[in-house]
Design an enzyme around this catalytic site. Sequence first.
Site, PDB file in Angstrom:
ATOM      1  N   LYS A  11       6.531  -6.797  -9.638  1.00 15.65           N
ATOM      2  CA  LYS A  11       7.559  -6.906  -8.587  1.00 15.65           C
ATOM      3  C   LYS A  11       8.294  -8.219  -8.748  1.00 15.65           C
ATOM      4  O   LYS A  11       7.798  -9.174  -9.364  1.00 15.65           O
ATOM      5  CB  LYS A  11       6.951  -6.813  -7.182  1.00 15.65           C
ATOM      6  CG  LYS A  11       5.972  -7.944  -6.803  1.00 15.65           C
ATOM      7  CD  LYS A  11       6.615  -9.213  -6.272  1.00 15.65           C
ATOM      8  CE  LYS A  11       5.576 -10.306  -6.007  1.00 15.65           C
ATOM      9  NZ  LYS A  11       6.074 -11.655  -5.964  1.00 15.65           N
ATOM     10  N   LEU A 101       4.783 -12.410 -10.417  1.00 11.11           N
ATOM     11  CA  LEU A 101       5.266 -11.027 -10.528  1.00 11.11           C
ATOM     12  C   LEU A 101       4.248 -10.031  -9.966  1.00 11.11           C
ATOM     13  O   LEU A 101       4.411  -8.822 -10.135  1.00 11.11           O
ATOM     14  CB  LEU A 101       5.563 -10.694 -12.001  1.00 11.11           C
ATOM     15  CG  LEU A 101       6.652 -11.549 -12.651  1.00 11.11           C
ATOM     16  CD1 LEU A 101       6.700 -11.296 -14.165  1.00 11.11           C
ATOM     17  CD2 LEU A 101       8.015 -11.243 -12.032  1.00 11.11           C
ATOM     18  N   GLY A 104      -1.515  -9.137 -11.125  1.00  9.80           N
ATOM     19  CA  GLY A 104      -2.915  -8.934 -10.727  1.00  9.80           C
ATOM     20  C   GLY A 104      -3.027  -8.061  -9.491  1.00  9.80           C
ATOM     21  O   GLY A 104      -3.892  -7.182  -9.414  1.00  9.80           O
ATOM     22  N   SER A 106      -0.869  -5.828  -8.501  1.00  6.19           N
ATOM     23  CA  SER A 106      -0.494  -4.470  -8.876  1.00  6.19           C
ATOM     24  C   SER A 106      -1.645  -3.767  -9.585  1.00  6.19           C
ATOM     25  O   SER A 106      -1.901  -2.581  -9.351  1.00  6.19           O
ATOM     26  CB  SER A 106       0.746  -4.522  -9.780  1.00  6.19           C
ATOM     27  OG  SER A 106       1.061  -3.241 -10.254  1.00  6.19           O
ATOM     28  N   ASP A 138       0.006  -9.552  -1.506  1.00  6.42           N
ATOM     29  CA  ASP A 138       1.043  -8.720  -2.136  1.00  6.42           C
ATOM     30  C   ASP A 138       0.554  -7.309  -2.457  1.00  6.42           C
ATOM     31  O   ASP A 138       1.328  -6.464  -2.894  1.00  6.42           O
ATOM     32  CB  ASP A 138       1.501  -9.349  -3.465  1.00  6.42           C
ATOM     33  CG  ASP A 138       2.354 -10.588  -3.257  1.00  6.42           C
ATOM     34  OD1 ASP A 138       2.846 -10.783  -2.137  1.00  6.42           O
ATOM     35  OD2 ASP A 138       2.526 -11.344  -4.236  1.00  6.42           O
TER      36      ASP A 138
HETATM   37  O1  C5P Z   1      -3.286 -13.471  -0.483  1.00  9.67           O
HETATM   38  P1  C5P Z   1      -3.180 -14.192  -1.774  1.00  9.67           P
HETATM   39  O2  C5P Z   1      -4.501 -14.300  -2.493  1.00  9.67           O
HETATM   40  O3  C5P Z   1      -2.090 -13.678  -2.649  1.00  9.67           O
HETATM   41  O4  C5P Z   1      -2.739 -15.693  -1.401  1.00  9.67           O
HETATM   42  C1  C5P Z   1      -2.953 -16.764  -2.262  1.00  9.67           C
HETATM   43  C2  C5P Z   1      -2.778 -18.056  -1.482  1.00  9.67           C
HETATM   44  O5  C5P Z   1      -1.390 -18.264  -1.152  1.00  9.67           O
HETATM   45  C3  C5P Z   1      -3.495 -18.108  -0.155  1.00  9.67           C
HETATM   46  O6  C5P Z   1      -4.808 -18.548  -0.315  1.00  9.67           O
HETATM   47  C4  C5P Z   1      -2.654 -19.092   0.623  1.00  9.67           C
HETATM   48  O7  C5P Z   1      -2.968 -20.427   0.238  1.00  9.67           O
HETATM   49  C5  C5P Z   1      -1.255 -18.818   0.127  1.00  9.67           C
HETATM   50  N1  C5P Z   1      -0.518 -17.867   0.988  1.00  9.67           N
HETATM   51  C6  C5P Z   1      -0.046 -18.277   2.220  1.00  9.67           C
HETATM   52  N2  C5P Z   1       0.645 -17.397   3.012  1.00  9.67           N
HETATM   53  C7  C5P Z   1       0.886 -16.139   2.575  1.00  9.67           C
HETATM   54  C8  C5P Z   1       0.414 -15.702   1.316  1.00  9.67           C
HETATM   55  C9  C5P Z   1      -0.292 -16.596   0.532  1.00  9.67           C
HETATM   56  O8  C5P Z   1      -0.245 -19.421   2.631  1.00  9.67           O
HETATM   57  N3  C5P Z   1       1.580 -15.315   3.355  1.00  9.67           N
END
Ligand code: C5P
Length: 311
Positions: A11, A101, A104, A106, A138
Amino acid sequence: MAELIVWSPAKINLHLEVLGLRGDGFHELAMVMQTIALLDRLRLRPSADGRIQLSCDNPSLPTDGANLIVRAAELLKARAGLPELGAHLHLDKRIPVGAGLAGGSSNGAAALVGLNHLWGLGYSEAELALMAAELGSDMPFCIGGGTQLCFGRGERLEAQPAPRGGGWAVLLLKHPAASVSTPWAYRQSRQQRQASYLEGEAAFEQRRQVLRQGPLLRALQGLEALPPLRNDLQAVVEPAEATVRQGLALLRRADAALAVAMSGSGPSLFALFADLEAARRSQASLASDLAAAGFDSWTCPLRPQGVSLEA
Ligand code: C5P
């Protein structure tokens, strides 16, 4: 059952706005996410030994519980209460890793959709999206994909009609030496902008409404010219990453580019074009500069759906 093939697309973010902070420590976002036709392939076979075994053609990727494919498989087994379920999974990796992108995420979404089918579990897409949200912000988007507004942490989805006006396409750049930690990018954003973060659901909802009714979605429907794209994380990554500045400058030189931006927390960069031919012509005309600066590049159309099972 014979082998099942699941396609797992990347994406890009056509809009990424950090609205504020949430009670759970994550950031409240307002995004437009778009699936593109740059695809990993996940092959699945059932096994009878209760084990989840992953292999990958890219040796730099983990194949243990650090991989979202394995975590998705284990979560699905646990939710179904069927520890005897097993599978061999093989990932053919084409999406650049650590690029913003959602490669992971996806792949994890592809594992949920594929194993749900392979194991005959019968979970609905909405049920799979709830499991996906437990594994990554995501990931729910990656299941349905296409063009969606993504709010909350990224898991509150509002599907949009596919972009109109022929064959929108992208030229993507990623410097192999560049990498950005997503938590770092959000921490930086917080340090720099927390004073101006919005507070409270009413303020968040007002910005969501501006995005729903704004020029970007109208432009994707062919109703007006594309506005400049907004990615609030680009403002923190661009000053810190020389290759991001260099790549953006190169893309801005592409004549037919309609807009240029970083995707997610980067460091991948993209330019949008009205069709694939225009994207390919720009890639060709920039080829020597891209090679001199060490960028990898890809062109592909937008894709109207997320993860898909091969017919
Ligand atoms: O959910 P994901 O593992 O993709 O998020 C990685 C990191 O990005 C989270 O641990 C957080 O530090 C940050 N994040 C955030 N707010 C979001 C998505 C991600 O602060 N909406």
